[in-house]
Structure formats: C-alpha cells, structure tokens
Design a protein around this motif. Structure first.
Motif: not given
Length: 196
Positions: A141, A151-152, A156-157, A159-162, A168
């Motif tokens: 990111k 991403r997979e 969950g870390y 995920e684009p909008d996490a 993040d």
C-alpha cells in the motif's frame, strides 16, 4: 522502493529514513509490538543517530550484543523491552545477511508472487502470520511492492479501504481510525476471554 505515502506523526527525518532505507522500515516493523506504532517506527532513526551512521544489517548482525542492548536501553529507550528487542533486531539482521546478502530490499525485490513474499516475511524471527500480513500490506500500500496476489496474501490488511494497521496510515484521520479499530479488536478479545 517508490515514494512513500506513510505519514506517521514522528520526526520528519525519521519518516525520511523509513522512505529511503528498507532496513529501517523492516526494523520499525520488528519493533512494532507492545509500543505505539510511532515509537516503533521512529526508533530506527534514533538507533542510527546513536550509532552515528546509517543502519547496516551486517554491522547490526555482528554488533556486540551487550553494546547493542546498551544502545537500545539508553534513555529514552528504543522499546519497552530493550534487551529482548535488541536481540530480535540482531536475529533479523543475521537472517538478512545469511539469505539476502544483508540487503533488506532483497526480501521483496525478486519474489514470484504475494504468497512467496508472505512466506519470506513469515520466516523472519518474530514475524507471526498477522505481523507478516501487516508488513506485506505496508509494502504494497505504501511502497509500491505489489507482486501478483499480494492483497490476497495480506488478507484483511490488504483491503484497499481498510483502517487496520500501520499500512493504512496516511494522515491524522487515518491514524485515528486505525487506533479505533485496534481498540475494538482488543475489547473484543478481552470480552471473549472473560466470557470463555
């Protein structure tokens, strides 16, 4: 590494070191446990200042262990557990020397895919599954390290909008949201323990 968009409320020089030094970034992640993330990710800069030069994996791997503990413990200590974390930093640097010729960036520079990168990170001392996924998300990111399937692999870390981890944090608002998420997770874990 591409230009960094990680923006922690720490000394600007510490942020710049994280941007230009893959080793500093990795060591920030190593130290990111049981202390605020700002403390963890600013400590590589303080360590470099105390050494009087840029961080070098080979030098840290071969450093006298007691002298390294003294550098970590000098007030303000680099971590809540200076002895344990000085040892952990040395262990990680030894792996970097043994497997990646002392170059932290080689950990991710030639991977086939996200799964391989996750495996490599997870093989570092002190990196459990969750910590490995967080570091993978941070690389993807904020630093443009995006092998196929990253991403997979980050779960969950990734995920684009996490708003779940240091990966993040881009400004004060995102930092606040990450803190809220962590507090919710702690409260849920506490409730589960109390109820179990």
């Amino acid at each position: 590494m591409v230009a960094m968009t990680l923006a922690l409320p720490i000394d600007p020089e510490a942020n710049r070191l994280l941007a230009r030094s893959p080793l500093a970034l990795l060591l920030g992640m190593v130290l990111d446990q049981q202390v605020p993330m700002e403390k963890a990710f600013s400590s590589p800069y303080v360590l470099a200042e105390r050494l009087g030069r840029d961080l070098d994996a080979r030098e840290l791997a071969e450093h006298d262990p007691e002298a390294l503990v003294a550098l970590f413990a000098r007030p303000p200590a680099l971590h809540r557990f200076p002895k344990a974390m000085a040892a952990r930093v040395q262990e990680v640097c030894r792996v970097l020397v043994d497997r990646y010729d002392g170059d932290a960036a080689r950990l991710w520079s030639d991977v086939a895919d996200g799964r391989e990168l996750l495996r490599r990170i997870g093989e570092l001392p002190g990196f459990g599954a969750q910590k490995a996924q967080i570091f993978l998300a941070l690389l993807g990111k904020r630093f443009g390290v995006t092998p196929e399937g990253w991403r997979e692999a980050a779960g969950g870390y990734g995920e684009p909008d996490a708003h779940r981890s240091v990966a993040d944090v881009t400004d004060a608002e995102s930092l606040r949201r990450v803190r809220e998420y962590k507090q919710q997770m702690k409260a849920a874990a506490k409730a589960k323990t109390a109820g179990g």
